[in-house]
Design an enzyme around this catalytic site. Structure first.
Site, PDB file in Angstrom:
ATOM      1  N   LYS A 119       0.818  -1.213   0.000  1.00 40.96           N
ATOM      2  CA  LYS A 119       0.000   0.000   0.000  1.00 40.96           C
ATOM      3  C   LYS A 119       0.852   1.263   0.000  1.00 40.96           C
ATOM      4  O   LYS A 119       0.440   2.288  -0.532  1.00 40.96           O
ATOM      5  CB  LYS A 119      -0.977  -0.003   1.178  1.00 40.96           C
ATOM      6  CG  LYS A 119      -2.098  -1.011   0.978  1.00 40.96           C
ATOM      7  CD  LYS A 119      -3.353  -0.671   1.754  1.00 40.96           C
ATOM      8  CE  LYS A 119      -4.462  -1.623   1.326  1.00 40.96           C
ATOM      9  NZ  LYS A 119      -5.701  -1.461   2.047  1.00 40.96           N
ATOM     10  N   LYS A 176      -3.801  -9.991  -6.416  1.00 44.07           N
ATOM     11  CA  LYS A 176      -5.073 -10.188  -5.715  1.00 44.07           C
ATOM     12  C   LYS A 176      -6.158  -9.264  -6.284  1.00 44.07           C
ATOM     13  O   LYS A 176      -5.865  -8.127  -6.659  1.00 44.07           O
ATOM     14  CB  LYS A 176      -4.846  -9.852  -4.233  1.00 44.07           C
ATOM     15  CG  LYS A 176      -6.023 -10.121  -3.333  1.00 44.07           C
ATOM     16  CD  LYS A 176      -5.798  -9.566  -1.930  1.00 44.07           C
ATOM     17  CE  LYS A 176      -6.121  -8.097  -1.827  1.00 44.07           C
ATOM     18  NZ  LYS A 176      -6.628  -7.638  -0.528  1.00 44.07           N
ATOM     19  N   LYS A 223     -10.651  -4.151  -4.129  1.00 40.04           N
ATOM     20  CA  LYS A 223     -11.732  -3.209  -4.449  1.00 40.04           C
ATOM     21  C   LYS A 223     -11.212  -1.853  -4.896  1.00 40.04           C
ATOM     22  O   LYS A 223     -11.897  -1.132  -5.602  1.00 40.04           O
ATOM     23  CB  LYS A 223     -12.725  -3.093  -3.281  1.00 40.04           C
ATOM     24  CG  LYS A 223     -12.200  -2.523  -1.987  1.00 40.04           C
ATOM     25  CD  LYS A 223     -13.340  -2.357  -0.996  1.00 40.04           C
ATOM     26  CE  LYS A 223     -13.315  -3.380   0.107  1.00 40.04           C
ATOM     27  NZ  LYS A 223     -12.119  -3.357   0.979  1.00 40.04           N
TER      28      LYS A 223
HETATM   29  N1  AQP Z   1      -9.052 -11.146  -3.504  1.00 44.29           N
HETATM   30  C1  AQP Z   1      -9.451 -11.628  -2.345  1.00 44.29           C
HETATM   31  N2  AQP Z   1      -9.639 -12.959  -2.179  1.00 44.29           N
HETATM   32  C2  AQP Z   1     -10.056 -13.463  -0.988  1.00 44.29           C
HETATM   33  N3  AQP Z   1     -10.324 -12.675   0.098  1.00 44.29           N
HETATM   34  C3  AQP Z   1     -10.155 -11.350  -0.036  1.00 44.29           C
HETATM   35  N4  AQP Z   1     -10.333 -10.318   0.810  1.00 44.29           N
HETATM   36  C4  AQP Z   1     -10.023  -9.162   0.197  1.00 44.29           C
HETATM   37  N5  AQP Z   1      -9.648  -9.406  -1.075  1.00 44.29           N
HETATM   38  C5  AQP Z   1      -9.720 -10.753  -1.245  1.00 44.29           C
HETATM   39  C6  AQP Z   1     -10.814 -10.459   2.185  1.00 44.29           C
HETATM   40  O1  AQP Z   1     -11.935  -9.607   2.343  1.00 44.29           O
HETATM   41  C7  AQP Z   1     -11.966  -9.156   3.708  1.00 44.29           C
HETATM   42  C8  AQP Z   1     -12.176  -7.672   3.744  1.00 44.29           C
HETATM   43  O2  AQP Z   1     -11.057  -7.023   3.174  1.00 44.29           O
HETATM   44  P1  AQP Z   1     -10.791  -5.519   3.553  1.00 44.29           P
HETATM   45  O3  AQP Z   1     -11.879  -4.688   3.040  1.00 44.29           O
HETATM   46  O4  AQP Z   1     -10.561  -5.389   5.001  1.00 44.29           O
HETATM   47  O5  AQP Z   1      -9.449  -5.087   2.896  1.00 44.29           O
HETATM   48  P2  AQP Z   1      -8.440  -5.744   1.938  1.00 44.29           P
HETATM   49  O6  AQP Z   1      -8.031  -7.093   2.386  1.00 44.29           O
HETATM   50  O7  AQP Z   1      -7.343  -4.750   1.744  1.00 44.29           O
HETATM   51  O8  AQP Z   1      -9.371  -5.893   0.658  1.00 44.29           O
HETATM   52  P3  AQP Z   1      -9.259  -5.147  -0.695  1.00 44.29           P
HETATM   53  O9  AQP Z   1     -10.466  -5.522  -1.487  1.00 44.29           O
HETATM   54  O10 AQP Z   1      -7.933  -5.429  -1.314  1.00 44.29           O
HETATM   55  O11 AQP Z   1      -9.405  -3.618  -0.273  1.00 44.29           O
HETATM   56  P4  AQP Z   1      -8.490  -2.390  -0.648  1.00 44.29           P
HETATM   57  O12 AQP Z   1      -8.412  -2.376  -2.148  1.00 44.29           O
HETATM   58  O13 AQP Z   1      -9.212  -1.199  -0.091  1.00 44.29           O
HETATM   59  O14 AQP Z   1      -7.167  -2.617   0.004  1.00 44.29           O
HETATM   60  C9  AQP Z   1     -10.662  -9.593   4.364  1.00 44.29           C
HETATM   61  O15 AQP Z   1     -10.889 -10.739   5.161  1.00 44.29           O
HETATM   62  C10 AQP Z   1      -9.787  -9.944   3.185  1.00 44.29           C
HETATM   63  O16 AQP Z   1      -8.837 -10.943   3.505  1.00 44.29           O
END
Ligand code: AQP
Length: 334
Positions: free
Chosen positions: A115, A197, A200
């Site tokens: 990040k 990965k 969002k």
């Molecule tokens: N690609 C993924 N596959 C499986 N699990 C995933 N999670 C996120 N992406 C995947 C799981 O979703 C939960 C919530 O995630 P989060 O919102 O706390 O943040 P994150 O892990 O940083 O998810 P993003 O989508 O990648 O958000 P951004 O883009 O804002 O950083 C967690 O349990 C995560 O493991």
């Protein structure tokens, strides 16, 4: 009432419209715990501000994420659904646990490295200590089990280390939590760059299937999904794109790899991608309908938020009182 029940905690950031990764890796699994455990599911808005957010959008997405929790099957009567910033104890415990978390530990967190590269103009201290806030989120409720995707495993290991350290230095205070990581859907990959990965906050819309995308959009995104120059529907080296599609198809149909290979024997990637897209869109149709209904009912969502925050605050207050005593903080009487 819940005294004998073990605790589950998890959270999702309202940092964008939730993806198929968030759904298959986390939220879809949450409701399975509702009967057996006391479940806290949080919209972690304090985590979201570690990267710049538009305030109006963050507010809207907080409501939307709560509505999505419910649309995905989480009954507010059986689960405590709440917003992190409505329970100030999260930030308070985070500060205390910052003093029990080592600089070296935080420096090793891969999500911080990723990040801070992505947000090079805003590598703020919150981004660095974000894992300690997650530690606090979990320990505040004396959590036994944390359903998460694979990307959060390192943060959960840190949680266990910090809890053990605090318990050793100050005396038994926190339950040591275990991760619950789904076997097959722990890491759903980007449709555009299958080595990465699905996230969002990805700027490439074609890389990400959003839970709320229309059927047409979902099918279009799967049709554009990157595969490889071959034509065989199978897992293997250099076939990360196809493997990811097989994982998604299997998650929605329950079919094994062998069954998928048989089903598409003699067919090409085009047929396979269309089948994955249609299956995924149909499976999410009910979630979209429920979401559309719920998100219009702001009064209902506010009621859920309020009750959730009250319930979470009661539990958090018990842990905080114990923590303050163990540390040696004075408490006002009466
Ligand atoms: N690609 C993924 N596959 C499986 N699990 C995933 N999670 C996120 N992406 C995947 C799981 O979703 C939960 C919530 O995630 P989060 O919102 O706390 O943040 P994150 O892990 O940083 O998810 P993003 O989508 O990648 O958000 P951004 O883009 O804002 O950083 C967690 O349990 C995560 O493991």
């Amino acid at each position: 009432m819940y005294k004998d029940k073990k605790v589950v905690f998890s959270g999702v950031q309202p940092s964008g419209v939730l993806t198929l990764g968030n759904y298959l890796g986390a939220i879809k699994n949450f409701s399975a715990f509702s009967d057996e455990y006391k479940c806290y599911y949080c919209v972690v808005d304090e985590h979201a501000i570690t990267v710049r957010q538009n305030p109006a959008e963050l507010r809207r997405r907080t409501y939307e994420t709560l509505a999505l929790y419910i649309a995905c099957g989480l009954d507010p009567e059986k689960n405590t659904l709440f917003v992190q910033s409505h329970v100030p104890a999260h930030a308070e415990l985070c500060w205390i646990l910052d003093c029990y978390t080592m600089f070296g530990e935080l420096s090793r967190m891969t999500q911080f490295k990723d990040k801070s590269q992505k947000n090079a103009d805003n590598v703020n201290a919150g981004l660095f200590t974000y894992p300690t806030l997650m530690v606090a989120d979990i320990l505040l409720y004396q959590t036994e089990l944390v359903p998460i995707g694979a990307d959060q495993k390192q943060h959960l290991e840190l949680t266990r280390d910090v809890a053990n350290r605090f318990n050793t230095v100050c005396g038994d205070t926190f339950v040591i939590p275990e991760p619950y990581i789904p076997t097959n859907t722990a890491k759903i990959m980007s449709l555009a760059e299958p080595a990465k990965k699905m996230s969002k906050s990805d700027e490439n819309e074609n890389a990400v299937v959003r839970i709320l995308d229309s059927k047409d959009v979902i099918i279009k995104k799967f049709k554009r999904a990157v595969t490889d120059s071959g034509c065989e529907i199978a897992r293997g080296e250099g076939k990360e794109g196809v493997s990811n599609l097989m994982t998604i198809y299997s998650a929605f149909t329950g079919k094994s790899d062998d069954e998928i290979v048989d089903e598409f024997n003699g067919k090409g990637y085009g047929d396979f991608k269309l089948a994955v897209g249609e299956t995924c869109a149909d499976a999410l149709a009910h979630v979209r309908e429920e979401f559309d209904r719920l998100v219009k009912d702001k009064a209902y969502l506010e009621d859920v938020m309020k009750k959730g925050a009250e319930d979470a605050s009661r539990s958090a207050a018990r842990t905080m009182s114990k923590v303050r005593r163990k540390i040696g903080f004075t408490e006002l009487k009466g």
